[in-house]
Design a protein around this motif. Structure first.
Motif, PDB file in Angstrom:
ATOM      1  N   ALA A 254      31.958 123.165  77.811  1.00  0.00           N
ATOM      2  CA  ALA A 254      31.558 124.559  77.589  1.00  0.00           C
ATOM      3  C   ALA A 254      32.778 125.443  77.327  1.00  0.00           C
ATOM      4  N   GLY A 255      33.876 125.169  78.030  1.00  0.00           N
ATOM      5  CA  GLY A 255      35.109 125.907  77.740  1.00  0.00           C
ATOM      6  C   GLY A 255      35.628 125.639  76.340  1.00  0.00           C
ATOM      7  N   ALA A 256      35.412 124.400  75.850  1.00  0.00           N
ATOM      8  CA  ALA A 256      35.815 124.094  74.479  1.00  0.00           C
ATOM      9  C   ALA A 256      34.988 124.896  73.475  1.00  0.00           C
ATOM     10  N   LEU A 257      33.705 125.123  73.771  1.00  0.00           N
ATOM     11  CA  LEU A 257      32.886 125.944  72.880  1.00  0.00           C
ATOM     12  C   LEU A 257      33.398 127.393  72.851  1.00  0.00           C
ATOM     13  N   GLN A 258      33.857 127.883  73.999  1.00  0.00           N
ATOM     14  CA  GLN A 258      34.432 129.233  74.003  1.00  0.00           C
ATOM     15  C   GLN A 258      35.705 129.284  73.163  1.00  0.00           C
ATOM     16  N   ARG A 259      36.515 128.230  73.225  1.00  0.00           N
ATOM     17  CA  ARG A 259      37.700 128.198  72.380  1.00  0.00           C
ATOM     18  C   ARG A 259      37.304 128.140  70.897  1.00  0.00           C
ATOM     19  N   ILE A 260      36.231 127.423  70.578  1.00  0.00           N
ATOM     20  CA  ILE A 260      35.760 127.375  69.192  1.00  0.00           C
ATOM     21  C   ILE A 260      35.358 128.766  68.714  1.00  0.00           C
ATOM     22  N   ASP A 261      34.705 129.540  69.588  1.00  0.00           N
ATOM     23  CA  ASP A 261      34.338 130.907  69.210  1.00  0.00           C
ATOM     24  C   ASP A 261      35.586 131.739  68.919  1.00  0.00           C
ATOM     25  N   ALA A 262      36.620 131.566  69.746  1.00  0.00           N
ATOM     26  CA  ALA A 262      37.853 132.310  69.505  1.00  0.00           C
ATOM     27  C   ALA A 262      38.506 131.887  68.185  1.00  0.00           C
ATOM     28  N   LEU A 263      38.455 130.601  67.865  1.00  0.00           N
ATOM     29  CA  LEU A 263      39.031 130.141  66.600  1.00  0.00           C
ATOM     30  C   LEU A 263      38.231 130.661  65.412  1.00  0.00           C
ATOM     31  N   CYS A 264      36.907 130.692  65.542  1.00  0.00           N
ATOM     32  CA  CYS A 264      36.077 131.224  64.455  1.00  0.00           C
ATOM     33  C   CYS A 264      36.349 132.703  64.229  1.00  0.00           C
ATOM     34  N   THR A 265      36.743 133.414  65.297  1.00  0.00           N
ATOM     35  CA  THR A 265      37.109 134.821  65.134  1.00  0.00           C
ATOM     36  C   THR A 265      38.395 134.968  64.324  1.00  0.00           C
ATOM     37  N   MET A 266      39.341 134.041  64.529  1.00  0.00           N
ATOM     38  CA  MET A 266      40.585 134.083  63.766  1.00  0.00           C
ATOM     39  C   MET A 266      40.359 133.696  62.312  1.00  0.00           C
ATOM     40  N   LEU A 267      39.444 132.746  62.077  1.00  0.00           N
ATOM     41  CA  LEU A 267      39.124 132.337  60.709  1.00  0.00           C
ATOM     42  C   LEU A 267      37.912 133.116  60.223  1.00  0.00           C
ATOM     43  N   ASP A 268      37.811 133.311  58.925  1.00  0.00           N
ATOM     44  CA  ASP A 268      36.623 133.959  58.393  1.00  0.00           C
ATOM     45  C   ASP A 268      35.517 132.923  58.231  1.00  0.00           C
ATOM     46  N   ASP A 269      34.361 133.391  57.759  1.00  0.00           N
ATOM     47  CA  ASP A 269      33.213 132.511  57.614  1.00  0.00           C
ATOM     48  C   ASP A 269      33.509 131.345  56.672  1.00  0.00           C
ATOM     49  N   GLU A 270      34.154 131.610  55.563  1.00  0.00           N
ATOM     50  CA  GLU A 270      34.475 130.547  54.613  1.00  0.00           C
ATOM     51  C   GLU A 270      35.526 129.594  55.185  1.00  0.00           C
ATOM     52  N   GLY A 271      36.477 130.101  55.985  1.00  0.00           N
ATOM     53  CA  GLY A 271      37.477 129.238  56.589  1.00  0.00           C
ATOM     54  C   GLY A 271      36.863 128.231  57.552  1.00  0.00           C
ATOM     55  N   CYS A 272      35.940 128.699  58.390  1.00  0.00           N
ATOM     56  CA  CYS A 272      35.252 127.769  59.299  1.00  0.00           C
ATOM     57  C   CYS A 272      34.421 126.765  58.511  1.00  0.00           C
ATOM     58  N   ALA A 273      33.728 127.244  57.487  1.00  0.00           N
ATOM     59  CA  ALA A 273      32.877 126.349  56.702  1.00  0.00           C
ATOM     60  C   ALA A 273      33.701 125.276  56.011  1.00  0.00           C
ATOM     61  N   SER A 274      34.884 125.620  55.504  1.00  0.00           N
ATOM     62  CA  SER A 274      35.718 124.631  54.825  1.00  0.00           C
ATOM     63  C   SER A 274      36.169 123.534  55.775  1.00  0.00           C
ATOM     64  N   VAL A 275      36.384 123.874  57.052  1.00  0.00           N
ATOM     65  CA  VAL A 275      36.750 122.854  58.031  1.00  0.00           C
ATOM     66  C   VAL A 275      35.559 121.964  58.352  1.00  0.00           C
ATOM     67  N   LEU A 276      34.388 122.550  58.516  1.00  0.00           N
ATOM     68  CA  LEU A 276      33.202 121.783  58.921  1.00  0.00           C
ATOM     69  C   LEU A 276      32.691 120.891  57.801  1.00  0.00           C
TER      70      LEU A 276
END
Length: 611
Positions: free
Chosen positions: A45-67
């Protein structure tokens, strides 16, 4: 690999910049992707919170390109990323490799936008498509036409003459007349350019033979067939009410879910009028809005007269009787216990906090799950294996440190010898802590028993008090000791008594404040020997839960090493040792009371030791 710290290592790494954020997002998805749903814990669950913080640093397209480049099998990740932007949700759905059962459980919980992305997948089974259809997602790709039903022209004709007007298309969902309506006037012939040429529309007969020029008619008939099958499928799915009161009663795939087990207790909160405003049951609407404190037996929800009187006088409710008529999950006789609530500003009455328990007469009708003793034993064994794995490297570190300190490999500077000695001492302290943890695990899982020999409790306690007296005297603590003038033989081995009582004395000695008064007394009753020790003020202000909590802080001083894992852990281990030997350790007001079973008749003390 027993200890997998890859996820912890990634979470300890700080990121700076979008490139590092994208890299860590890729690492977290790789690590969380193979984790089954039953294995998720607080660290995940803490890792999911870190993912939310990373998604905030990246824009929507940046997260999508990784996934897009990461295939995973985690429905939890799909659900989590589905709450993000549209590109991220689409990429997470497209990259998922889930089983059919996972899709069936996940799709009803996805947002509507994410459900629309699921329909674009080409590997969906019939059951998944049926579930999406029931949820309103119907715009799948049209089924492939039969072979030879549509013949594509090899070359476009130069011009096509339209001799008659096509009948007006009927609204979707209604049959089209098989015969065209009569036309009064024939429109003139219209010549179409080659790029605008099209075949002549035909009627929408379901069984009409297709010719090479029937392309548009075939597509329309396929649309009608698709909608007809959808309507038949929806009509064939009945709306079945559930006995557990779950709403809405719509076919959202709930017929495949196993029936829920009836609750044995429910927590409620009422307002000042006695109306339920919160209920810890799903759905809460089965009880929210009910008035609990009516003694009218004709009401759907009514209580006995003592419970109604307690509500009227704003008094605590003890073992009240509550009768509920409603859904199967809440219907029946309940035992109610509660306390009134009053506002801090003015002290006005604001309602009750209640807990409902099934009445004893209804316990037989409610299935009770068996205790998970095998699971607890397996967890204890797993912890012992972990401690064994930790001992191996620490033993090696301690051995090398002692070799450096003793200059086995040759002359060593004094500075390095001092550091090696410090490392060896820390390693020894860690190994001692591991032994204490393993001892507590074995005692609580009943894998270890205490040696129930025979010893003189009075002599042992007096000797321990004498040892701890200088530490208390240095803090100007006034110590009062009351020991019996005779022997107190107990069914406890001497070393076990010494170890367990010393834990209590060390906790008291490290927690006492300068100038306090501590009383230690030992007395023999008919069957037990009772040792009472006054609690220091810092421990007396804690409740029982905080006092025995494993993370309770420890005090300082020379005796702190005996409680290196905290006062709460030391007290919990002492209690487990007393209970394993047939005794007990409890708190009575502002003192500890430890009881040990007597071994026989109390004899006169041959050698008296006073502390």
């Amino acid at each position: 690999m027993i200890v997998d710290d890859r996820l912890e290592t990634v979470l300890r790494t700080n990121v700076a910049g979008k490139t590092a954020a994208a890299t860590q997002l890729r690492q977290l998805v790789d690590l969380l992707g193979p984790v089954p749903l039953a294995a998720w814990n607080a660290q995940h669950a803490g890792a999911l919170q870190r993912i939310d913080a990373l998604c905030t640093m990246l824009d929507d397209e940046g997260c999508a390109s990784v996934l897009r480049s990461l295939a995973h099998r985690s429905p939890v990740l799909v659900y989590h990323f589905a709450q993000q932007g549209p590109r991220t949700a689409s990429a997470a759905v497209a990259a998922a490799r889930l089983a059919e059962d996972d899709w069936l459980a996940l799709i009803p919980r996805l947002p509507t936008q994410a459900r629309g992305f699921v329909r674009h997948r080409s590997d969906l089974s019939d059951r998944v498509r049926a579930l999406l259809s029931r949820l309103g997602v119907n715009d799948f790709l049209l089924p492939e036409p039969a072979a030879g039903s549509i013949v594509l022209p090899s070359a476009a004709p130069e011009a096509v003459s339209v001799e008659s007007a096509a009948p007006a298309p009927a609204p979707f969902g209604k049959p089209v007349a098989t015969e065209p309506a009569p036309v009064a006037d024939t429109p003139p012939t219209v010549a179409l350019a080659p790029e605008l040429s099209a075949p002549e529309p035909v009627g929408l007969q379901p069984n009409a033979a297709l010719s090479p020029d029937d392309g548009i008619g075939a597509i329309v008939r396929r649309i009608e067939a698709f909608r007809r099958k959808r309507d038949e499928r929806q009509a064939a799915t009945p709306t079945i009410p559930r006995a557990d009161g779950v709403a809405p009663l719509l076919p959202f795939g709930e017929e495949q879910l196993p029936p829920r087990k009836a609750p044995l207790s429910i927590d409620l909160r009422t307002d000042a009028d006695g109306t339920v405003v919160h209920a810890s049951i799903d759905p809460p609407g089965m009880l929210v809005g009910s008035r609990l404190f009516s003694a009218d037996t004709t009401a759907a929800v009514h209580c006995d007269q003592p419970m109604a009187d307690a509500f009227r006088h704003r008094q605590p409710i003890d073992s009240g009787v509550l009768s509920i008529e409603g859904a199967d999950f809440v219907a029946g006789i309940w035992q109610a216990d509660g306390t009134p609530l009053f506002a801090r500003d003015g002290g006005r009455f604001t309602g009750y906090l209640l807990r409902l328990r099934r009445a004893a007469s209804e316990f037989a009708a409610v299935p009770v799950e068996p205790l998970a003793e095998p699971a607890a034993a397996a967890e204890a064994d797993r912890l012992r294996q972990l401690l064994h794995e930790l001992r191996t490297p620490i033993n090696a570190i301690q051995g090398f440190a002692e070799m450096i300190q003793s200059q086995v490999f040759g002359a060593t500077p004094h500075q390095y010898r001092a550091m090696a000695a410090s490392i060896a001492a820390d390693a020894a302290q860690m190994l001692a802590g591991f032994e204490e943890i393993e001892r507590l695990v074995k005692l609580e899982s009943h894998a270890l028993s205490i040696d129930t020999g025979e010893a003189d409790a009075a002599a042992i306690v007096a000797r321990l008090v004498e040892q701890v007296s200088p530490v208390l005297a240095a803090r100007n603590v006034r110590l009062a000791v009351a020991m019996p003038p005779q022997q107190v033989p107990v069914s406890f081995a001497a070393d076990e008594i010494e170890r367990t009582v010393w834990r209590l004395l060390s906790v008291v000695a490290t927690s006492v404040a300068p100038g306090e008064r501590i009383t230690i007394s030992l007395e023999a009753t008919a069957t037990t020997a009772s040792l009472a020790i006054t609690l220091p003020a810092s421990l007396a202000q804690l409740d029982d839960t905080a006092l025995f909590a494993p993370d309770a802080p420890m005090g300082g001083g020379s005796l702190a090493a005996s409680a290196m894992l905290g006062n709460g852990f030391a007290l919990r281990l002492a209690r487990a040792e007393f209970e394993a030997g047939g005794g007990s350790l409890r708190r009575e007001g502002v003192r500890f009371v430890a009881e040990l079973p007597l071994a026989g008749e109390v004899q006169p003390l041959r050698r008296v030791s006073e502390g």
